[in-house]
Structure formats: structure tokens, C-alpha cells
Design a protein around this motif. Structure first.
Motif, PDB file in Angstrom:
ATOM      1  N   SER A   1       0.849  -1.195   0.000  1.00 28.75           N
ATOM      2  CA  SER A   1       0.000   0.000   0.000  1.00 28.75           C
ATOM      3  C   SER A   1       0.879   1.239   0.000  1.00 28.75           C
ATOM      4  O   SER A   1       2.022   1.216   0.464  1.00 28.75           O
ATOM      5  CB  SER A   1      -0.925   0.015   1.227  1.00 28.75           C
ATOM      6  OG  SER A   1      -0.175   0.015   2.420  1.00 28.75           O
ATOM      7  N   TRP A   2       0.327   2.330  -0.542  1.00 31.11           N
ATOM      8  CA  TRP A   2       1.041   3.595  -0.644  1.00 31.11           C
ATOM      9  C   TRP A   2       0.621   4.521   0.501  1.00 31.11           C
ATOM     10  O   TRP A   2      -0.498   4.453   0.989  1.00 31.11           O
ATOM     11  CB  TRP A   2       0.715   4.282  -1.967  1.00 31.11           C
ATOM     12  CG  TRP A   2       1.230   3.548  -3.170  1.00 31.11           C
ATOM     13  CD1 TRP A   2       0.614   2.525  -3.841  1.00 31.11           C
ATOM     14  CD2 TRP A   2       2.458   3.790  -3.847  1.00 31.11           C
ATOM     15  NE1 TRP A   2       1.378   2.109  -4.897  1.00 31.11           N
ATOM     16  CE2 TRP A   2       2.526   2.876  -4.935  1.00 31.11           C
ATOM     17  CE3 TRP A   2       3.507   4.697  -3.668  1.00 31.11           C
ATOM     18  CZ2 TRP A   2       3.592   2.840  -5.819  1.00 31.11           C
ATOM     19  CZ3 TRP A   2       4.577   4.664  -4.551  1.00 31.11           C
ATOM     20  CH2 TRP A   2       4.621   3.744  -5.603  1.00 31.11           C
TER      21      TRP A   2
ATOM     22  N   LYS B   1       5.540  16.018   0.721  1.00 32.71           N
ATOM     23  CA  LYS B   1       6.454  16.204  -0.396  1.00 32.71           C
ATOM     24  C   LYS B   1       6.548  14.994  -1.328  1.00 32.71           C
ATOM     25  O   LYS B   1       7.092  15.113  -2.419  1.00 32.71           O
ATOM     26  CB  LYS B   1       7.861  16.536   0.122  1.00 32.71           C
ATOM     27  CG  LYS B   1       7.939  17.859   0.866  1.00 32.71           C
ATOM     28  CD  LYS B   1       9.382  18.126   1.280  1.00 32.71           C
ATOM     29  CE  LYS B   1       9.498  19.475   1.983  1.00 32.71           C
ATOM     30  NZ  LYS B   1      10.906  19.767   2.382  1.00 32.71           N
ATOM     31  N   ASP B   2       6.039  13.861  -0.872  1.00 28.22           N
ATOM     32  CA  ASP B   2       6.209  12.676  -1.700  1.00 28.22           C
ATOM     33  C   ASP B   2       5.179  11.611  -1.376  1.00 28.22           C
ATOM     34  O   ASP B   2       4.400  11.721  -0.425  1.00 28.22           O
ATOM     35  CB  ASP B   2       7.625  12.118  -1.552  1.00 28.22           C
ATOM     36  CG  ASP B   2       8.009  11.811  -0.109  1.00 28.22           C
ATOM     37  OD1 ASP B   2       7.174  11.281   0.634  1.00 28.22           O
ATOM     38  OD2 ASP B   2       9.155  12.111   0.274  1.00 28.22           O
ATOM     39  N   LEU B   3       5.229  10.588  -2.174  1.00 29.33           N
ATOM     40  CA  LEU B   3       4.358   9.426  -2.090  1.00 29.33           C
ATOM     41  C   LEU B   3       5.271   8.216  -1.947  1.00 29.33           C
ATOM     42  O   LEU B   3       6.277   8.110  -2.656  1.00 29.33           O
ATOM     43  CB  LEU B   3       3.548   9.348  -3.386  1.00 29.33           C
ATOM     44  CG  LEU B   3       2.589   8.210  -3.642  1.00 29.33           C
ATOM     45  CD1 LEU B   3       1.394   8.313  -2.712  1.00 29.33           C
ATOM     46  CD2 LEU B   3       2.128   8.272  -5.105  1.00 29.33           C
ATOM     47  N   ARG B   4       4.944   7.289  -1.003  1.00 39.02           N
ATOM     48  CA  ARG B   4       5.870   6.193  -0.710  1.00 39.02           C
ATOM     49  C   ARG B   4       5.153   4.854  -0.594  1.00 39.02           C
ATOM     50  O   ARG B   4       3.988   4.800  -0.211  1.00 39.02           O
ATOM     51  CB  ARG B   4       6.627   6.458   0.594  1.00 39.02           C
ATOM     52  CG  ARG B   4       7.542   7.664   0.556  1.00 39.02           C
ATOM     53  CD  ARG B   4       8.100   8.008   1.937  1.00 39.02           C
ATOM     54  NE  ARG B   4       8.968   9.162   1.867  1.00 39.02           N
ATOM     55  CZ  ARG B   4      10.295   9.110   1.902  1.00 39.02           C
ATOM     56  NH1 ARG B   4      10.902   7.942   2.065  1.00 39.02           N
ATOM     57  NH2 ARG B   4      11.017  10.215   1.810  1.00 39.02           N
ATOM     58  N   ALA B   5       5.930   3.791  -0.876  1.00 33.45           N
ATOM     59  CA  ALA B   5       5.473   2.427  -0.616  1.00 33.45           C
ATOM     60  C   ALA B   5       6.676   1.608  -0.163  1.00 33.45           C
ATOM     61  O   ALA B   5       7.747   1.689  -0.767  1.00 33.45           O
ATOM     62  CB  ALA B   5       4.851   1.808  -1.862  1.00 33.45           C
ATOM     63  N   VAL B   6       6.507   0.849   0.888  1.00 32.93           N
ATOM     64  CA  VAL B   6       7.549  -0.023   1.416  1.00 32.93           C
ATOM     65  C   VAL B   6       7.072  -1.466   1.269  1.00 32.93           C
ATOM     66  O   VAL B   6       5.926  -1.784   1.598  1.00 32.93           O
ATOM     67  CB  VAL B   6       7.852   0.299   2.893  1.00 32.93           C
ATOM     68  CG1 VAL B   6       8.908  -0.656   3.446  1.00 32.93           C
ATOM     69  CG2 VAL B   6       8.308   1.751   3.028  1.00 32.93           C
ATOM     70  N   TYR B   7       7.947  -2.345   0.789  1.00 33.54           N
ATOM     71  CA  TYR B   7       7.531  -3.728   0.580  1.00 33.54           C
ATOM     72  C   TYR B   7       8.746  -4.639   0.599  1.00 33.54           C
ATOM     73  O   TYR B   7       9.888  -4.206   0.785  1.00 33.54           O
ATOM     74  CB  TYR B   7       6.766  -3.870  -0.736  1.00 33.54           C
ATOM     75  CG  TYR B   7       7.574  -3.557  -1.980  1.00 33.54           C
ATOM     76  CD1 TYR B   7       8.186  -4.580  -2.707  1.00 33.54           C
ATOM     77  CD2 TYR B   7       7.725  -2.250  -2.434  1.00 33.54           C
ATOM     78  CE1 TYR B   7       8.921  -4.312  -3.836  1.00 33.54           C
ATOM     79  CE2 TYR B   7       8.459  -1.965  -3.572  1.00 33.54           C
ATOM     80  CZ  TYR B   7       9.057  -3.000  -4.267  1.00 33.54           C
ATOM     81  OH  TYR B   7       9.790  -2.732  -5.392  1.00 33.54           O
TER      82      TYR B   7
END
Length: 974
Positions: A132-133, A138-144
Motif C-alpha cells: 500500500s502507498w 512532499k512525496d508518495l511512498r510504498a515499502v515492501y
């Protein structure tokens, strides 16, 4: 393949390229290509501005939309240069961690070509259901990732996409601000700066400011926006400028590989930055380049827009699904980082970020996208004999007879364009080939096949049924107007080209290869299922076209211009041909199709060769690098023409080229019509006998090659592997491209590609023993790598078995590979310094698709030391243990070890086992559970695998152990 007589005529009237030297002026450089010139100028302005440079593209945070599963996110992108133009960005994270980044113009005047991925991908990738995002200011992130080691960060302003692993940047898109998607516009007279500045209302100053900003980013002139001239050709551009510029940076990777096809080093040299190796970018634009240079960034016959970046820490990759002409600049600002700049003429941004982090992971990720090499027919791994041209059916029979008289194995004879009457493919010239079916049957009687050329150009004459049917159906490529049929010149003279993007052409093309008469229309009844196909000239090559190809403003199905699909065009032709060859009989059989032009995904269907090379030492060496690069990019069934297409190689060179050829996945000798006949049986001694031995070595090793192809078809791992793939943490091997490994077999090869060499230097990358394949001499590596010097007289090719490997071979000489089906096996057991070894053997009928129903044999051989001074060599069924891995995409839920194929070869035995590196002479060698009977064996003392010195290895030879290849067994050496 070239027709010399026709070529001379056409050259006189059409200013065709001279076959005796590459004419670089027939092909564009970047400075002669408008969109590449614009892209490079953009990079130059950014470099000049340095820290003040800023990308005009940004994301509107309020526009961010998440899909229900949250692994897909989309947003609006705006450009400060053109606020009125809308762009859309979308990111998808796949189940395997690949990140897909798409950007397109929204609600534009026209549609950008967006179907390249449709043709390249084997299926629509599955989006992750767990990722999921999250949005920030300042930004958009996804960790996986299993350990949450991967992170994707999308910065809003300026737009920038970064893939990180463990907090370390791996891939950065638009990090240098070179992203530019030229939007669609109407052609209008541009106001001059003076006219704008004289506007007293003040509005002109605002427009001037915008114009200045645009000039700062885009340049001051409309450089070839609406038309472009090269030599005598003018390319109309009815859609105007639509190029895509994108910088892709690998901040922590100092070597990049891939983007075939180019004649250059495997580790790609620089084209930009300080002191570049080449002045022009690498070009991807499928082109028919006669006698291409052995070191160049010039485009050649195929294009695969995939690149690997490597360091001792990790491997990552990018695949840019674009089908138009693309130029790629590469620079190395530091020894540990790489900058690339991709400039494409048309299409959307559709970039797949492959996170790795190992080479094996990259190959698997790319294979899940574009597929793997189809498991080929077994016979196609044998030796192919070709020239332009075998002049008659009697000539073919004579060549076959001479191979048999000289005891030289061969599997395939080839026919070039002169078999076809007036170069009307499918139509035999009855004067020279009056009995094509009987000729083919004569060849097939010895277990061999024919390959016949079918080129894409159709002679424009009403007495040629293939052309007339295609014309009547309206399935030919159209000229710029979109009406009628495009006409160009090729071997058949005035020609047209089937538009294989048109679905109506697909079933029709399949019907042409039927060997029984159709109710309606032409079918190739003067053919048999033993005839397979060579697709040449499918870039397409057009003698009177710009850059020897089709004008970019020609029109394909759906209204797309040729510029949009040029690099994909050749793939659709060989895809259709393969489907036709497979479907011509009642029982589907694996087709063999050789293609010259290819794209990402071509590996699913065809083999390729490196085109019209020269008979020079430089081209011999370049061919090895090119085959390795194609393997890196998934196109594994690859080879270069043995002997070189042009020229008359001296016997020494020809011998060395055969030594290269037998260690290429695709092994063919080929020659130009103007060369002397150079079939290997024509050579004087000792060259003839040397080549006979070389050919026999290829056939002895066919089980190794076929097993490597099976592994590639399942995993995507290359068939020939450079050092960085096998030893990814060894920096000393990252740039090595003159020696390589074959599959997972443990075979290391260092071909000799220089004149009058009697020694070779080989790099051993590890502290392990390597055995000379022929002499059993044991060489020791070292922890940090080691170079050794080995004998390499003309009859010798440096081949080594890595300690810890078991090689299955078939040693009995046969005329062709199908005749080896029931031959016994020899096992070479090369013990590691720990006294262990492992190997695999895969077998099936080699012809049909019955292996997909579990009719196969897949064995694992293991040598281990269960106790001190005892070595146990065993065989077990791998398909029972790993049915889901036996066949690509097919789970063998009810695999039966006693399947029909296993029963067919049930009596095939192991006739000899050779064990290298035992520490002492055995006292006993017995089959476990074999009633205690001692086997026949002999022992030659020598260096043990565990010893830390070079020397002739100890050799234990076990003769006729009476164990079967399809059964479990074990032999105990005490």
C-alpha cells in the motif's frame, strides 16, 4: 543473405548499399536525427545550468487516486512549460516487487502509441495485494519486500521516482531533470520575440517570459518538428513532435549491460561524460547493416530495451516498453555510478523497474514479464549447415553425402533465397529444385531437417498467389496516405509487405504453411513437416527506403505510423511464422524459426543470429560478446555465423570459429554467395580432422545443452553466462566477456579469437579446482581470483569443469542427433575441494509438446562423502521431487516416473563414470544394493581435489556399471 546478380542491378538503379563495406552514411547518427538531437541538446543545457536546472514536471497532490487494492496509484502531472497540457502518471507494484511506471498525455490532440507492452509481455502482470502507498507533504511512498527492504518514493516537485533497497538508492527516474514528453500540438506560425515584446498591454511580456522559459528548456528552434530530411528522403511528420526523453540513473552501480543488439563490449562503454568511448549514443532501431563494424553503437537487426546495472552489492534492471527508435547515452560520473539518458521518437513512458537484488532475481523478474525461451526441438541444438545458396536439390544431396563420407555429424541443411522462383517464397524453382518433397525426405531419412528462407517482402505480381491473396484481403502495409499498398524494393523487385499487426493476417498466414491443399487459396503442398523456416530481412529491409528500411510515415493497422512500431515489426512476422509451422500437422510439433529482427518477447518463439558478420578475427570475438548480451536480455537461443558471412577465412580462422560455434546456443555455419565453398569436409588435413572432432564434441555435449535450455525455459537464466552472473560479488569479473559458463553445468569456456595463438589466459574467480576437460589437469583458483595460462594449440580449445560438477554426455559418434536417442551416457564427476559434486540431466522426446503432460525424464546426480574415505554417487528423479519446476508454466500434479517417454528409453544405461580428484585409490567400487558385486574400474593416481596444488588429477574410470538412466541408483567408492 544477398543475391549478387540482382544486387548489382538494383544498386545501379537504386543507389543501394555496397555489400563489400558498411556505408555508415546510409544510417543516421544522433546529430542527423531530429528528436535525438533535441534530446541531447536538452541534456547539454541541463549540464550547462547544473544546480540551477529544474525539471518542469510536477505532481498535483490533490489528484492522487489509489486503486481499491492500493498497490496502484495514479496522479495528474503538469508541466510549468505548458500548463494547459495534461499528463497522467501511474505506478503499479507487482507481486514479485517489480515497479511499473507509466506516463501518458491525457486528452491530447492525438493518442500516443501505447501497445508496445501488449506485444512484449507474456501476460498482464499481477499487482500485489499486500503493498500500500502512503502520502506525505512532499512525496508518495510504498515499502515492501519480505524484510521491508524495498521502498519506492515519488517526489512531487519536481517529479522524481526512486527505488531504494535498505535505504540505498538503486534506480532514479528524472533525477537529472531530463524527462520531457513532447505533447501533441497544431502546426502554426510561431510569433517572433520582437512581435511579442511590442505588445503594449503587458500581456506580451508574460507570453515572452513563457517563451523564454520554454526556450531555456526546449531550445529556441522547432528542430525538425513537422518534417525531416535525410539524404534524399523526407519523413513527413503529420503528428508533429512526440518524442520522450527520460534519464535513468543507477547511483550505486558501476556497470551496465544489455540493450542488444550492438557490436561492443558486454559491459557497455560510455557515450557521454568525460572522455567517452563512443561519440554517438547506443541506438535501438532495427536495421539491415551490411558488414557492420566490430565495435560500434550503431543499431543492428534487433532491439531489446532492457538494461541491467550491477555492483558487488546488488543487481537491478529496467525494461522500457517502447517500440520506436530509441537512443541511449551512458556515462559513468564515478566508478560506482551510472547515468543513462533514453530518447525515444514516440510512445508513452512505460518503464518496469526490476529490483533484483541478485542477477538470478533479475532474470526471473524479466522472464515473468516477457516470457522465457521456448524449449526448442532437440535437433535444432545440433550443427546447421548453410550457405547462400545450395544451388539445387542434387547439391543438397551431395553435401549430405559428403558429411556422411567424412563421418561429420550435421542435423540441418539450409536453403537461402535462390530456391524460390523469382524470389517468390513458397514457390520452388523447378529448374533447380524439381523434387523438393523427395529431397526433404532424403534428408529426413538420416534424421535431419531442412530450413528454408521465407522473407517478408512479397513480389507485386498477380501470378504470385501469396501477394494476390494479401492484396485482395487488404492486409498489406499502407503508404503515407493510408490508402492502397506501400511499395518498396527488395530481392523480389517491386514488393509489398504484410501488416502482421492486422489480426486478419494471422490465420491467413498460418494457412499458407499447410502441407495439404486448401479448399480455397494457396498452401505449401510442396513441403513437409521436416521443413522449418528462416525469417530474414524482417526489420524490414527495403533497398530503396530511408536507412534501408520502411519510411516512418507508412501506415499500419489501427492507423499507427511505422515509426511507432518499427522495432516490434519483425517480431510479429516471426511470431506468425512460428504459429504456422507449429499448426501445419495433425500433432503440434515444436517449430524452429530463425529471425534476424527481434524485440522483447521474441525469445518465446524464435532463435536469432547476429546477422551479416565478416570473416575476421575481430568479428569472431565480437560475436561472443553479442551472444552474451542477447542472453542477458532474454534472447538466449543466439549465435553468430561460423566463418563469417562475408569473406574467405583461412583454415586457422575457420577452425577457431568452429570452436566458438560449438559453445554457442545456436550453431550454424553460413557464407555469402560470393565466397568460396567452405564446408568442413573440403578442408585439408589436419584442419578437417580437427573440425570433425569439434563437431563431435558439440554432439557429445548435447545433453548438457538441452538441460541448460530446460533450465532457461523455466527460470529465464541465461544459457551462456558471463562471470558477473555466476560470481556477482567478484568485481574482477564484471567486465569479462571473452570467457563464459554454460548454464549451471559448471563448464567454463575461453575460446581463442586471435591469430597464431598457442596459449590462453583464463581467469578463475574462486578458491576452487577447475579441471581441463580434455587432459584432466587440475588448476587451482584463489579467494580473490587468479589468472592462469593454459595450452591452446590449434587443436585445443580451453574448456574446464568447475569442481563440484557432474556432466552427462553421449560419446558415440552419430550422423545426427535423433540417432543418439537410445545411446548410453558417460558421467564426468568433477569433485570439488570438499569432495562433492552435483549435476542434472533433462530428456524428453525433443519434438512434440508431450513433456507438458509429464512425458519426460529429469534426473539429479550427486556425489557426496557420507563418511571419511567413502564417496557415494547417486541418481534420483527430480521431476517427482519438483514437478512444479519441471516444465515452464505447467504443474505436473500427477507426474509418473514410468511415463511413456521414460518407458521408451527405459533400457538406456550409463556406460561409463569418470571421477576426477579422488584423494586415494579405492579398495572397492560397488553398486549399492547390487549383491556386493565389484564393478570394473581402473585408477590413475594424481592430484586430489582437496590438495592445494596444480597437477594432473587422479582419475577413476568405472566401466559399464549397469545402471539405467531412468532409475534411482547409487555407487559406493570405498
Amino acid at each position: 543473405m544477398r543475391s549478387f546478380a540482382l544486387f548489382a542491378v538494383l544498386s545501379a538503379f537504386l543507389s543501394l548499399p555496397d555489400v563489400f563495406a558498411v556505408k555508415s552514411h546510409d544510417f543516421k547518427t544522433c546529430s542527423q536525427s531530429g528528436f535525438c538531437r533535441r534530446g541531447r541538446a536538452l541534456s547539454a543545457r541541463a549540464q550547462e545550468a547544473q544546480s540551477s536546472w529544474k525539471s518542469p514536471y510536477s505532481i498535483d497532490p490533490s489528484s492522487i487516486i489509489f486503486s481499491p487494492d492500493e498497490a496502484v496509484v495514479s496522479a495528474s502531472v503538469k508541466s510549468s512549460l505548458y500548463p494547459e497540457i495534461k499528463f497522467g502518471l501511474e505506478l503499479r507494484i507487482h507481486e514479485d516487487g517489480v515497479v511499473r511506471v507509466l506516463m501518458d498525455e491525457i486528452d491530447g490532440l492525438r493518442q500516443r502509441y501505447d501497445e508496445a507492452a501488449y506485444w512484449a509481455l507474456v501476460a498482464e502482470p499481477q499487482v500485489s495485494k499486500t503493498v500500500s502507498w502512503t502520502t506525505g507533504k512532499k512525496d508518495l511512498r510504498a515499502v515492501y519486500g519480505d524484510k521491508k527492504e524495498f521502498e519506492v518514493v515519488v517526489a512531487y516537485e519536481p517529479l522524481r521516482v526512486t527505488l531504494l533497497r535498505n535505504g540505498k538508492e538503486q534506480i532514479v527516474l528524472n533525477g537529472r531533470g531530463l524527462l520531457h514528453m513532447e505533447h501533441f500540438r497544431t502546426q502554426t506560425a510561431k510569433e517572433t520575440t520582437e512581435e511579442v515584446a511590442s505588445d503594449e498591454s503587458g500581456e506580451g511580456q508574460e507570453v515572452l517570459q513563457v517563451e523564454n522559459v520554454r526556450a531555456w528548456f526546449e531550445g529556441e528552434n522547432e528542430d525538425d518538428y513537422w518534417s525531416e530530411t535525410f539524404s534524399k528522403w523526407t519523413d513527413s511528420k503529420p503528428k508533429g513532435p512526440e518524442s520522450l526523453s527520460l534519464d535513468i540513473t543507477f547511483p550505486n552501480h558501476g556497470n551496465v549491460y544489455g540493450i542488444p543488439q550492438h557490436a561492443t563490449n558486454l559491459s557497455l562503454p560510455s557515450t557521454a561524460g568525460e572522455s567517452p568511448s563512443y561519440s554517438d549514443p547506443f541506438r535501438l532501431y532495427n536495421a539491415d547493416v551490411f558488414e557492420y563494424l566490430a565495435s560500434s553503437t550503431m543499431s543492428l537487426y534487433g532491439s531489446i530495451p532492457v538494461m541491467h546495472a550491477h555492483s558487488a552489492d546488488s543487481t537491478v534492471g529496467v525494461f522500457h516498453a517502447v517500440g520506436s527508435e530509441t537512443w541511449i547515452d551512458i556515462s559513468y560520473p564515478t566508478a560506482k555510478s551510472t547515468q543513462t539518458h533514453w530518447i525515444s521518437e514516440s510512445g508513452i513512458m512505460d518503464v518496469f523497474l526490476l529490483p533484483g537484488p541478485t542477477p538470478d532475481d533479475i532474470f526471473a523478474q524479466y522472464a515473468r514479464l516477457t516470457g522465457t525461451t521456448a524449449l526448442p526441438a532437440h535437433w535444432s541444438l545440433g550443427y546447421h549447415q548453410c550457405r547462400w545458396n545450395y544451388v539445387s536439390s542434387d547439391d543438397v544431396r551431395t553435401v549430405q553425402r559428403r558429411f556422411d563420407e567424412e563421418d561429420m555429424p550435421v542435423d540441418v541443411f539450409w536453403l537461402d533465397i535462390e530456391y524460390a522462383k523469382d524470389h517468390k517464397y513458397f514457390i520452388w524453382d523447378q529448374k533447380t529444385f524439381p523434387d523438393p518433397v523427395e529431397m526433404t525426405n532424403d534428408v529426413a531419412a538420416n534424421g535431419r531437417k531442412m530450413v528454408v528462407i521465407v522473407d517478408p517482402h512479397l513480389k507485386r505480381t498477380s501470378d504470385y498467389p501469396i501477394y494476390q491473396e494479401a492484396s485482395d484481403m487488404g492486409i498489406l502495409v499502407k503508404p503515407t496516405s493510408g490508402e492502397g499498398e506501400y511499395e518498396g524494393w527488395c530481392w523480389s523487385g517491386s514488393s509489398s509487405w504484410i501488416d502482421h499487426f492486422n489480426p486478419a493476417s494471422w490465420d491467413w498466414w498460418i494457412s499458407k504453411f499447410k502441407t495439404t491443399k486448401l479448399d480455397k487459396g494457396f498452401s505449401w503442398i510442396e513441403s513437409t513437416e521436416d521443413v522449418h523456416i528462416w525469417n530474414d530481412m524482417n526489420e524490414p529491409s527495403i533497398f530503396n527506403g530511408p536507412e534501408i528500411t520502411m519510411p516512418k510515415d507508412s501506415v499500419h493497422y489501427g492507423g499507427w505510423e511505422h515509426r511507432d512500431v518499427h522495432n516490434i515489426n519483425g517480431m510479429l512476422f516471426h511470431n506468425s511464422t512460428a504459429a504456422a509451422v507449429r499448426a501445419r500437422g495433425d500433432i503440434p510439433k515444436r517449430p524452429f524459426v530463425l529471425t534476424r529482427s527481434f524485440y522483447a518477447g521474441s525469445q518465446r518463439i524464435s532463435a536469432m543470429w547476429t546477422g551479416d558478420n565478416l570473416g575476421t578475427w575481430e568479428h569472431m570475438a565480437a560475436g561472443i560478446k553479442m551472444v552474451l548480451a542477447n542472453n542477458i536480455a532474454g534472447m538466449a537461443f543466439a549465435g553468430s555465423d561460423v566463418g563469417g558471412f562475408f569473406g574467405n577465412p583461412e583454415p586457422e580462422m575457420l577452425v577457431r570459429w568452429y570452436q566458438v560455434g560449438i559453445f554457442s546456443p545456436f550453431f550454424r555455419a553460413h557464407a555469402h554467395i560470393d565466397t568460396k565453398r567452405r564446408e568442413p569436409f573440403l578442408l585439408d588435413e589436419p584442419y578437417k580432422s580437427i573440425i570433425r572432432d569439434i563437431l563431435r564434441l558439440r554432439y557429445a555435449m548435447l545433453p548438457i545443452w538441452y538441460t541448460a535450455f530446460r533450465e532457461n525455459s523455466v527460470t529465464g537464466l541465461p544459457i551462456v553466462r558471463p562471470h558477473y552472473v555466476v560470481f556477482p560479488k567478484d568485481p574482477a569479473g564484471f567486465a569479462i566477456d571473452d570467457q563464459f559458463f554454460i548454464g549451471s553445468s559448471g563448464i567454463l569456456v575461453k575460446p581463442v579469437t586471435e591469430k597464431e595463438k598457442t596459449e590462453a589466459t583464463v581467469y578463475l574467480p574462486e578458491d576452487q579446482v577447475y579441471y581441463d576437460y580434455f587432459t584432466q589437469y587440475a588448476y587451482r583458483g584463489a579467494n580473490k581470483g587468479k589468472h592462469i595460462t593454459v595450452p591452446a594449440e590449434l587443436h585445443q580449445v580451453p574448456v574446464f569443469i568447475r569442481g563440484g560438477s557432474i556432466l552427462p554426455t553421449r560419446e558415440r559418434p552419430r550422423r545426427s542427433s535423433p540417432l543418439m536417442k537410445l545411446d548410453p551416457f558417460t558421467l564426468r564427476v568433477a569433485l570439488s575441494k570438499a569432495g562433492t559434486a552435483r549435476g542434472e540431466l533433462y530428456l524428453d522426446d525433443g519434438v512434440t509438446y508431450s513433456h507438458e503432460q509429464g512425458e519426460l525424464v529429469w534426473r539429479e546426480f550427486v556425489a557426496e562423502q557420507p563418511q571419511r574415505k567413502t564417496t557415494r554417487i547417486s541418481s534420483k528423479d527430480l521431476a517427482s521431487a519438483k514437478p512444479e519446476r519441471a516444465v515452464d508454466g505447467v504443474a505436473l500434479a500427477k507426474y509418473d516416473p514410468k511415463n511413456a517417454f521414460a518407458k521408451e528409453i527405459a533400457e538406456v544405461r550409463v556406460e561409463k563414470i569418470v571421477v576426477l580428484g579422488l584423494s586415494a585409490k579405492p579398495s572397492s567400487v560397488k553398486v549399492e544394493g547390487g549383491k556386493g558385486m565389484e564393478l570394473k574400474w581402473e585408477y590413475v593416481p594424481g592430484v586430489a581435489a582437496s590438495e592445494k596444488k596444480d597437477g594432473s588429477a587422479s582419475v577413476l574410470t568405472i566401466r559399464d556399471p549397469k545402471v539405467l538412466i531412468t532409475e534411482d541408483w547409487a555407487i559406493v567408492i570405498s
